[in-house]
Write a protein that holds these residues in place. Structure first.
Motif, mmCIF file in Angstrom:
data_model
loop_
_atom_site.group_PDB
_atom_site.id
_atom_site.type_symbol
_atom_site.label_atom_id
_atom_site.label_comp_id
_atom_site.label_asym_id
_atom_site.label_seq_id
_atom_site.Cartn_x
_atom_site.Cartn_y
_atom_site.Cartn_z
ATOM 1 N N ILE A 92 35.425 7.140 21.911
ATOM 2 C CA ILE A 92 36.699 7.286 20.884
ATOM 3 C C ILE A 92 37.530 8.169 21.426
ATOM 4 O O ILE A 92 38.563 8.450 21.785
ATOM 5 N N GLU A 93 36.806 9.539 21.405
ATOM 6 C CA GLU A 93 37.448 10.829 21.783
ATOM 7 C C GLU A 93 36.664 11.519 22.582
ATOM 8 O O GLU A 93 35.317 11.379 22.905
ATOM 9 N N TYR A 94 37.287 12.534 23.400
ATOM 10 C CA TYR A 94 36.531 13.255 24.420
ATOM 11 C C TYR A 94 35.615 14.436 23.876
ATOM 12 O O TYR A 94 34.410 14.061 24.228
ATOM 13 N N GLU A 95 36.030 15.138 23.118
ATOM 14 C CA GLU A 95 35.177 16.461 22.673
ATOM 15 C C GLU A 95 34.114 15.872 21.875
ATOM 16 O O GLU A 95 32.895 16.344 22.015
ATOM 17 N N PRO A 96 34.255 15.243 20.833
ATOM 18 C CA PRO A 96 33.488 14.692 19.945
ATOM 19 C C PRO A 96 32.195 13.934 20.417
ATOM 20 O O PRO A 96 30.993 14.166 20.219
#
Length: 334
Positions: A92-96
């Motif tokens: 979904i997202e990069y950092e998480p």
């Protein structure tokens, strides 16, 4: 007594043989963590992945994170606990989702990441490859047509734009913005005056445009860049409802969906570029190379794409043909 013992031994041997046969018949499991199913792109991505691996003789299981990074981490933990032969993740997202490569390495499960990138380096640990779209290039393609369109509209490369982004923090959003900036930094009179996270979905895209119109009345903006055609279709609904038809024809999208292409035919949108959702064959190819002990190069692989425009007769003629192609495949997207 002898006969009883003989029968018992024979029964045990039969069970052992049956167990061995069952083990040989058991299919290996491929697990897929999907970011969400909020649009047709994700639906097609999942269907393609499932069909590819099932056709290749694997069992296949997938999870839907519903656009929630915490849920996706939990989904991945559950999938890894099943000890699949391969884990595929559409983050979904990069950092998480940064822990995912280490999670796969610790579980000793090969990992392929598709669509959006993750922190780290493909090829390290159990991370075999990243299969994605070159979103920096996508942003550059959009920006070049923005320059062309605004020059035609205003007599010079100048104008104010709204930007309806996809999920903020997702690698395609970050990379596409880099591409936009790479080109538009050379044109200081073209400015993004506001942005809104449209979550790559139609209704949030509509709401973003509706809300931004409160701050930017007629005459204050020259066009809108959307990070997906779905959001653009929602935006067109808001434009028409608000009577802001001066913006029609100056909308830039991404994905090359049937609805997006139809909006171009209708003169409502100007530009779109494919973001193909079909990663199954490449994922299978990478996994086969891994199993064969062969090198996987490059570690980051891009799927090819096509751009769609309406500025020439040839470009306009391509639009209905592409719609026919998509419908013949039974899809409406990409």
């Amino acid at each position: 007594m002898k006969n009883t013992t003989t029968y018992a031994l024979a029964g045990a041997m039969t069970l052992a043989l049956l167990s061995a046969s069952a083990a040989s018949w058991a299919k290996e499991l491929v697990a897929f963590s999907q970011a969400g199913m909020e649009n047709e792109w994700r639906v097609m991505d999942t269907k393609d992945m499932e069909k590819t691996f099932k056709d290749a003789g694997y069992d296949f299981v997938w999870t839907n994170a519903n656009s929630d990074p915490a849920k996706q981490i939990s989904d991945i933990e559950d999938l890894l606990a099943r000890k699949p032969a391969l884990l595929i993740v559409a983050p979904i997202e990069y950092e998480p989702l940064a822990p995912v490569p280490d999670m796969a390495t610790k579980a000793d499960v090969p990992l392929i990441v598709v669509d959006r990138a993750l922190p780290g380096e493909p090829g390290k640990g159990k991370w075999l490859a990243l299969l994605t779209t070159n979103f920096v290039d996508t942003g550059e393609l959009v920006a070049k047509d923005v320059v062309k369109g605004l020059t035609e509209k205003n007599g010079a490369p100048k104008g104010n734009l709204l930007h309806i982004t996809g999920n903020k923090g997702a690698s395609p959003v970050v990379d596409e913005q880099k591409g936009l900036d790479n080109v538009l930094s050379k044109y200081p009179d073209i400015k993004f005056v506001a942005s809104c996270d449209g979550l790559y979905s139609r209704e949030p895209g509509r709401k973003c445009v509706e809300d931004l119109f409160q701050a930017f009345p007629k005459g204050k903006i020259d066009g809108i860049v959307f990070d997906s055609d779905d959001m653009m279709i929602g935006g067109i609904q808001a434009i028409k409802a608000a009577g802001r038809n001066e913006l029609l024809g100056y909308l830039w999208g991404k994905d090359g969906t049937v609805d997006g292409l139809q909006a171009m035919i209708n003169g409502e949108a100007r530009f779109s570029v494919q973001t193909p959702p079909f990663f199954g064959e490449k994922a299978l190819e990478v996994f086969k190379l891994f199993r064969a002990g062969k090198p996987i190069e490059p570690k980051t692989q891009y799927v090819p794409k096509e751009i769609f425009q309406r500025d020439t007769d040839q470009h306009r003629a391509r639009l209905p043909l592409r719609i026919q192609e998509l419908k013949a495949m039974g899809v409406g997207c990409c």
